[in-house]
Write a protein that holds these residues in place. Structure first.
Motif, PDB file in Angstrom:
ATOM      1  N   UNK A  72     -12.583  18.416  18.635  1.00 39.69           N
ATOM      2  CA  UNK A  72     -11.984  19.028  17.449  1.00 39.69           C
ATOM      3  C   UNK A  72     -10.966  18.055  16.857  1.00 39.69           C
ATOM      4  N   UNK A  73     -11.289  17.504  15.724  1.00 40.15           N
ATOM      5  CA  UNK A  73     -10.354  16.627  15.011  1.00 40.15           C
ATOM      6  C   UNK A  73     -10.225  17.163  13.589  1.00 40.15           C
ATOM      7  N   UNK A  74      -9.121  17.875  13.335  1.00 35.68           N
ATOM      8  CA  UNK A  74      -8.900  18.470  12.021  1.00 35.68           C
ATOM      9  C   UNK A  74      -7.949  17.644  11.157  1.00 35.68           C
ATOM     10  N   UNK A  75      -7.244  16.714  11.803  1.00 30.55           N
ATOM     11  CA  UNK A  75      -6.321  15.828  11.093  1.00 30.55           C
ATOM     12  C   UNK A  75      -6.529  14.416  11.623  1.00 30.55           C
ATOM     13  N   UNK A  76      -6.341  13.448  10.771  1.00 37.19           N
ATOM     14  CA  UNK A  76      -6.593  12.066  11.156  1.00 37.19           C
ATOM     15  C   UNK A  76      -5.756  11.644  12.369  1.00 37.19           C
ATOM     16  N   UNK A  77      -4.555  12.192  12.497  1.00 35.55           N
ATOM     17  CA  UNK A  77      -3.702  11.818  13.628  1.00 35.55           C
ATOM     18  C   UNK A  77      -4.336  12.180  14.968  1.00 35.55           C
ATOM     19  N   UNK A  78      -5.214  13.195  14.974  1.00 39.49           N
ATOM     20  CA  UNK A  78      -5.872  13.583  16.218  1.00 39.49           C
ATOM     21  C   UNK A  78      -6.856  12.513  16.698  1.00 39.49           C
ATOM     22  N   UNK A  79      -7.311  11.652  15.768  1.00 38.99           N
ATOM     23  CA  UNK A  79      -8.254  10.592  16.120  1.00 38.99           C
ATOM     24  C   UNK A  79      -7.564   9.417  16.815  1.00 38.99           C
ATOM     25  N   UNK A  80      -6.241   9.497  16.961  1.00 37.46           N
ATOM     26  CA  UNK A  80      -5.493   8.463  17.681  1.00 37.46           C
ATOM     27  C   UNK A  80      -5.094   8.920  19.083  1.00 37.46           C
TER      28      UNK A  80
END
Length: 272
Positions: A72-80
């Motif tokens: 679950x990646x709803x915001x780009x910051x979660x991809x870090x």
């Protein structure tokens, strides 16, 4: 030549059967060791990730897959986040749900998660996408275009995809949404690539030899613009109807095979 095809890609035209025989989803499950391998449901494309994740988790569990996680990646910051990178590192198959393909690339492009997806594909992780998740696997993807309209000169919006398969443009819900016009516009702008339109409840399985095999209940349309002799495509008068000569189209059904490098169809896979 089609490059970057290390292992199987399963690319679904959307609306795959989830209640009946589940032919396509069973094919997805059979491509891994259901007792030991890790299947990851990537809900990046949808604005309803919990609902989409739960739906597919129930289906894959009912088909016998033991190890299922959701990315679950709803915001780009979660991809870090390292925890999300680890999910990709440990995945044997990643299943992209439908939604908006531009959400996928905008959320993970240039991030640790996006980079790890490329590394995992190189290592042999199988990637599966349905609907928007189908369009995003190629190096260039259709973002928006008119359905059920004649092709126009320069109204199609395209963007870079994930690049797991190159030199193709993939469109989904193809016959159901009348998308022949927009894929012809894409081929007119990029005559060196193949356009692949996939019907609902239909999929293509692409192996490491760049051989495409059709499964499911509908058709797959391969549009080849290599020998185009004329087109009026340009940025001027963008809304004018597109003119294009000498385009080749193949219509494939279940069991048919297409060699993406040779640009040749076959009735069925050569077993020799």
């Amino acid at each position: 030549m089609v490059e970057n095809t290390k292992r199987n890609l399963i690319i679904i035209g959307g609306a795959e059967d989830k209640k009946g025989g589940k032919e396509i989803l069973k094919e997805v499950c059979s491509s891994i060791d259901m007792n030991n391998d890790n299947l990851v449901i990537a809900t990046l494309a949808t604005e309803s990730p919990i609902e989409a994740g739960d739906k597919y988790k129930k289906i894959f569990s009912s088909l016998g897959v033991k190890n299922i996680k959701t990315l679950d990646i709803n915001h780009r910051k979660h991809a870090f986040l390292q925890e999300n990178v680890e999910i990709i590192k440990n995945a044997d198959l990643i299943f992209f749900t439908g939604g908006d393909q531009l959400r996928i690339t905008s959320l993970i492009g240039g991030t640790p998660v996006g980079n790890e997806m490329r590394y995992s594909y190189e290592r042999g992780c199988i990637y599966v996408g349905t609907s928007a998740g189908a369009s995003v696997v190629s190096d260039i993807m259709i973002v928006t275009g008119e359905d059920e309209e004649s092709p126009r000169k320069c109204t199609l919006k395209m963007s870079p995809g994930l690049g797991f398969i190159n030199h193709v443009i993939i469109d989904q819900h193809f016959a159901q949404r009348g998308r022949i016009g927009r894929i012809l516009a894409g081929i007119a702008q990029n005559p060196e690539v193949l356009g692949i339109g996939i019907d609902e409840d239909t999929a293509i399985v692409v192996n490491e030899k760049a051989m495409l095999k059709v499964i499911g209940s509908g058709a797959v349309y391969v549009i080849d613009g290599w020998n185009i002799t004329h087109t009026n495509v340009s940025e001027q008068y963008q809304d004018e109807i597109l003119s294009i000569f000498n385009v080749k189209m193949h219509v494939l059904i279940k069991g048919n095979v297409f060699d993406l490098n040779k640009r040749e169809p076959m009735e069925e896979e050569n077993k020799k």
